[in-house]
Design a protein around this motif. Sequence first.
Motif, PDB file in Angstrom:
ATOM      1  N   VAL A 294       6.142 -31.505 -15.129  1.00 41.59           N
ATOM      2  CA  VAL A 294       5.079 -31.788 -14.547  1.00 41.59           C
ATOM      3  C   VAL A 294       5.484 -31.358 -12.833  1.00 41.59           C
ATOM      4  CG1 VAL A 294       3.478 -33.329 -13.441  1.00 41.59           C
ATOM      5  CG2 VAL A 294       3.925 -33.565 -15.887  1.00 41.59           C
ATOM      6  N   ARG A 295       6.642 -31.897 -12.705  1.00 44.70           N
ATOM      7  CA  ARG A 295       6.899 -31.507 -11.191  1.00 44.70           C
ATOM      8  C   ARG A 295       7.300 -29.813 -10.919  1.00 44.70           C
ATOM      9  NH1 ARG A 295      11.256 -34.444  -7.607  1.00 44.70           N
ATOM     10  NH2 ARG A 295      10.468 -33.905  -5.552  1.00 44.70           N
ATOM     11  N   ALA A 296       7.718 -29.350 -12.241  1.00 45.18           N
ATOM     12  CA  ALA A 296       8.300 -28.117 -12.183  1.00 45.18           C
ATOM     13  C   ALA A 296       7.159 -27.264 -12.248  1.00 45.18           C
ATOM     14  CB  ALA A 296       9.406 -27.539 -13.345  1.00 45.18           C
ATOM     15  N   ASN A 297       6.144 -27.756 -13.083  1.00 43.67           N
ATOM     16  CA  ASN A 297       5.032 -26.893 -13.380  1.00 43.67           C
ATOM     17  C   ASN A 297       4.082 -26.902 -12.121  1.00 43.67           C
ATOM     18  OD1 ASN A 297       2.748 -25.426 -14.539  1.00 43.67           O
ATOM     19  ND2 ASN A 297       2.332 -27.026 -15.900  1.00 43.67           N
ATOM     20  N   LEU A 298       4.096 -28.057 -11.209  1.00 42.81           N
ATOM     21  CA  LEU A 298       3.401 -28.269 -10.070  1.00 42.81           C
ATOM     22  C   LEU A 298       3.873 -27.433  -9.015  1.00 42.81           C
ATOM     23  CD1 LEU A 298       1.068 -29.649  -8.523  1.00 42.81           C
ATOM     24  CD2 LEU A 298       2.885 -31.243  -8.031  1.00 42.81           C
ATOM     25  N   THR A 299       5.425 -27.318  -8.936  1.00 46.49           N
ATOM     26  CA  THR A 299       5.977 -26.289  -8.224  1.00 46.49           C
ATOM     27  C   THR A 299       5.726 -24.953  -8.478  1.00 46.49           C
ATOM     28  OG1 THR A 299       7.906 -28.148  -7.936  1.00 46.49           O
ATOM     29  CG2 THR A 299       8.359 -25.779  -7.065  1.00 46.49           C
ATOM     30  N   ALA A 300       5.519 -24.508  -9.368  1.00 47.38           N
ATOM     31  CA  ALA A 300       5.346 -22.928 -10.018  1.00 47.38           C
ATOM     32  C   ALA A 300       3.927 -22.864  -9.632  1.00 47.38           C
ATOM     33  CB  ALA A 300       5.531 -22.990 -11.463  1.00 47.38           C
ATOM     34  N   ARG A 301       2.973 -23.641  -9.809  1.00 44.39           N
ATOM     35  CA  ARG A 301       1.704 -23.589  -9.237  1.00 44.39           C
ATOM     36  C   ARG A 301       1.461 -23.339  -7.791  1.00 44.39           C
ATOM     37  NH1 ARG A 301      -1.681 -27.891 -13.083  1.00 44.39           N
ATOM     38  NH2 ARG A 301      -1.206 -26.974 -15.277  1.00 44.39           N
ATOM     39  N   ALA A 302       2.259 -24.329  -7.134  1.00 43.34           N
ATOM     40  CA  ALA A 302       2.256 -24.385  -5.451  1.00 43.34           C
ATOM     41  C   ALA A 302       2.655 -23.119  -5.181  1.00 43.34           C
ATOM     42  CB  ALA A 302       2.800 -25.404  -4.982  1.00 43.34           C
ATOM     43  N   LEU A 303       3.934 -22.670  -5.876  1.00 48.72           N
ATOM     44  CA  LEU A 303       4.424 -21.212  -5.402  1.00 48.72           C
ATOM     45  C   LEU A 303       3.232 -20.119  -5.613  1.00 48.72           C
ATOM     46  CD1 LEU A 303       7.003 -19.788  -4.295  1.00 48.72           C
ATOM     47  CD2 LEU A 303       7.768 -19.512  -6.557  1.00 48.72           C
ATOM     48  N   ALA A 304       2.937 -20.059  -6.839  1.00 46.41           N
ATOM     49  CA  ALA A 304       1.845 -19.152  -6.975  1.00 46.41           C
ATOM     50  C   ALA A 304       0.548 -19.085  -6.042  1.00 46.41           C
ATOM     51  CB  ALA A 304       1.402 -19.341  -8.419  1.00 46.41           C
ATOM     52  N   LEU A 305       0.277 -20.243  -5.703  1.00 47.45           N
ATOM     53  CA  LEU A 305      -1.090 -20.545  -4.746  1.00 47.45           C
ATOM     54  C   LEU A 305      -0.348 -20.102  -3.377  1.00 47.45           C
ATOM     55  CD1 LEU A 305      -3.806 -21.473  -4.180  1.00 47.45           C
ATOM     56  CD2 LEU A 305      -2.527 -23.725  -3.738  1.00 47.45           C
ATOM     57  N   VAL A 306       0.865 -20.226  -2.632  1.00 45.11           N
ATOM     58  CA  VAL A 306       1.275 -19.764  -1.744  1.00 45.11           C
ATOM     59  C   VAL A 306       1.120 -18.181  -1.669  1.00 45.11           C
ATOM     60  CG1 VAL A 306       3.427 -19.792  -0.279  1.00 45.11           C
ATOM     61  CG2 VAL A 306       2.383 -21.919  -1.259  1.00 45.11           C
ATOM     62  N   VAL A 307       1.770 -17.468  -2.845  1.00 42.48           N
ATOM     63  CA  VAL A 307       1.792 -16.093  -2.695  1.00 42.48           C
ATOM     64  C   VAL A 307       0.272 -15.757  -2.806  1.00 42.48           C
ATOM     65  CG1 VAL A 307       2.274 -14.211  -4.203  1.00 42.48           C
ATOM     66  CG2 VAL A 307       4.222 -16.143  -4.040  1.00 42.48           C
ATOM     67  N   VAL A 308      -0.593 -16.162  -3.410  1.00 48.35           N
ATOM     68  CA  VAL A 308      -1.884 -15.782  -3.575  1.00 48.35           C
ATOM     69  C   VAL A 308      -2.566 -15.995  -2.053  1.00 48.35           C
ATOM     70  CG1 VAL A 308      -4.290 -16.079  -4.341  1.00 48.35           C
ATOM     71  CG2 VAL A 308      -2.499 -16.077  -6.029  1.00 48.35           C
ATOM     72  N   VAL A 309      -2.262 -16.987  -1.451  1.00 54.46           N
ATOM     73  CA  VAL A 309      -2.715 -17.007   0.129  1.00 54.46           C
ATOM     74  C   VAL A 309      -2.276 -16.101   0.777  1.00 54.46           C
ATOM     75  CG1 VAL A 309      -3.067 -18.740   1.987  1.00 54.46           C
ATOM     76  CG2 VAL A 309      -3.562 -19.664  -0.400  1.00 54.46           C
ATOM     77  N   LEU A 310      -1.079 -15.907   0.713  1.00 54.72           N
ATOM     78  CA  LEU A 310      -0.240 -14.992   1.544  1.00 54.72           C
ATOM     79  C   LEU A 310      -0.532 -13.632   1.561  1.00 54.72           C
ATOM     80  CD1 LEU A 310       2.159 -14.546   3.590  1.00 54.72           C
ATOM     81  CD2 LEU A 310       3.576 -14.099   1.610  1.00 54.72           C
ATOM     82  N   VAL A 311      -0.914 -13.247   0.244  1.00 55.85           N
ATOM     83  CA  VAL A 311      -1.570 -11.731  -0.185  1.00 55.85           C
ATOM     84  C   VAL A 311      -2.986 -11.696   0.712  1.00 55.85           C
ATOM     85  CG1 VAL A 311      -2.387 -10.303  -2.027  1.00 55.85           C
ATOM     86  CG2 VAL A 311      -0.272 -11.087  -2.082  1.00 55.85           C
TER      87      VAL A 311
ATOM     88  N   ILE B 156      -2.716 -11.310   4.480  1.00 54.74           N
ATOM     89  CA  ILE B 156      -2.043 -10.064   4.917  1.00 54.74           C
ATOM     90  C   ILE B 156      -3.238  -9.220   4.729  1.00 54.74           C
ATOM     91  CG2 ILE B 156      -0.843  -8.041   4.294  1.00 54.74           C
ATOM     92  CD1 ILE B 156       1.607 -10.184   3.509  1.00 54.74           C
ATOM     93  N   SER B 157      -4.044  -9.143   3.547  1.00 51.22           N
ATOM     94  CA  SER B 157      -4.881  -8.196   3.412  1.00 51.22           C
ATOM     95  C   SER B 157      -6.236  -8.418   4.438  1.00 51.22           C
ATOM     96  CB  SER B 157      -5.547  -8.141   2.120  1.00 51.22           C
ATOM     97  OG  SER B 157      -6.323  -9.323   1.866  1.00 51.22           O
ATOM     98  N   TYR B 158      -6.685  -9.336   4.463  1.00 50.87           N
ATOM     99  CA  TYR B 158      -7.629  -9.800   5.697  1.00 50.87           C
ATOM    100  C   TYR B 158      -7.170  -9.437   7.214  1.00 50.87           C
ATOM    101  CZ  TYR B 158     -10.692 -12.097   2.361  1.00 50.87           C
ATOM    102  OH  TYR B 158     -11.419 -12.124   1.172  1.00 50.87           O
ATOM    103  N   ALA B 159      -5.806  -9.887   7.589  1.00 51.20           N
ATOM    104  CA  ALA B 159      -5.211  -9.493   8.640  1.00 51.20           C
ATOM    105  C   ALA B 159      -5.439  -7.900   9.000  1.00 51.20           C
ATOM    106  CB  ALA B 159      -3.883  -9.917   8.620  1.00 51.20           C
ATOM    107  N   THR B 160      -5.070  -7.120   8.054  1.00 50.07           N
ATOM    108  CA  THR B 160      -5.256  -5.839   8.170  1.00 50.07           C
ATOM    109  C   THR B 160      -6.793  -5.395   8.553  1.00 50.07           C
ATOM    110  OG1 THR B 160      -2.946  -5.369   6.766  1.00 50.07           O
ATOM    111  CG2 THR B 160      -4.674  -3.487   7.235  1.00 50.07           C
ATOM    112  N   SER B 161      -7.453  -5.980   7.729  1.00 49.00           N
ATOM    113  CA  SER B 161      -9.050  -5.647   7.883  1.00 49.00           C
ATOM    114  C   SER B 161      -9.472  -5.963   9.168  1.00 49.00           C
ATOM    115  CB  SER B 161      -9.861  -6.353   6.777  1.00 49.00           C
ATOM    116  OG  SER B 161      -9.298  -5.859   5.533  1.00 49.00           O
ATOM    117  N   LEU B 162      -9.174  -7.271   9.733  1.00 48.99           N
ATOM    118  CA  LEU B 162      -9.285  -7.848  11.118  1.00 48.99           C
ATOM    119  C   LEU B 162      -8.994  -6.964  11.974  1.00 48.99           C
ATOM    120  CD1 LEU B 162      -9.304 -11.609  10.684  1.00 48.99           C
ATOM    121  CD2 LEU B 162     -11.043 -10.331  11.205  1.00 48.99           C
ATOM    122  N   ARG B 163      -7.596  -6.406  11.898  1.00 50.19           N
ATOM    123  CA  ARG B 163      -7.062  -5.298  12.802  1.00 50.19           C
ATOM    124  C   ARG B 163      -7.626  -4.238  13.134  1.00 50.19           C
ATOM    125  NH1 ARG B 163      -3.918  -1.039  12.788  1.00 50.19           N
ATOM    126  NH2 ARG B 163      -3.688  -1.272  10.652  1.00 50.19           N
TER     127      ARG B 163
END
Length: 162
Positions: free
Chosen positions: A13-30, A33-40
């Motif tokens: 469960v902890r590994a699955n939660l870490t993988a989900r958290a990592l995927a969520l961080v990657v999605v938020v980061l993408v 970045i896309s909104y920052a370019t649009s804002l610029r």
Amino acid sequence: MAASGAAVLHRAVRANLTARALALVVVVLVLVISYATSLRIYFAQAHEIATTKAEIAQSQASIADLQSQITRWNDPAYVSAQARERLGWLVPGETGYTVVGADGKPLGGGLTLDSTPTDDPGQPQAMWWDRMWGSVKAADKPAVKKADPGKRAPVTPDSKPR
């Protein structure tokens, strides 16, 4: 064995939660970045629009000033006032006076003419057609080109000095 099964389940469960958290961080980061370019791009365009609006306002002020000058110059009273002030003109029947200082120069504003000759006083001034004909004569006689040092014959022991 029940304790070790619970530990394995907890790790899964902890590994699955870490993988989900990592995927969520990657999605938020993408997304960031896309909104920052649009804002610029948005802020750059907003700055360009503001600059263009300022240029338009400045041009409109300049146009209004030029139109007011045209209106003034269409008024005969303004034209006569400018002729009096700038050129020293008078209306027929008026007597003009110029106040002269102790040094012999006129006091106040007005038009001053420079009567000093620009050429040699002993030499008569050339007429415009004489100056033009002189340029035609000069065009018929191009300047002599100097010899190109790269096109000279090479110096050899047999060559004689000139």
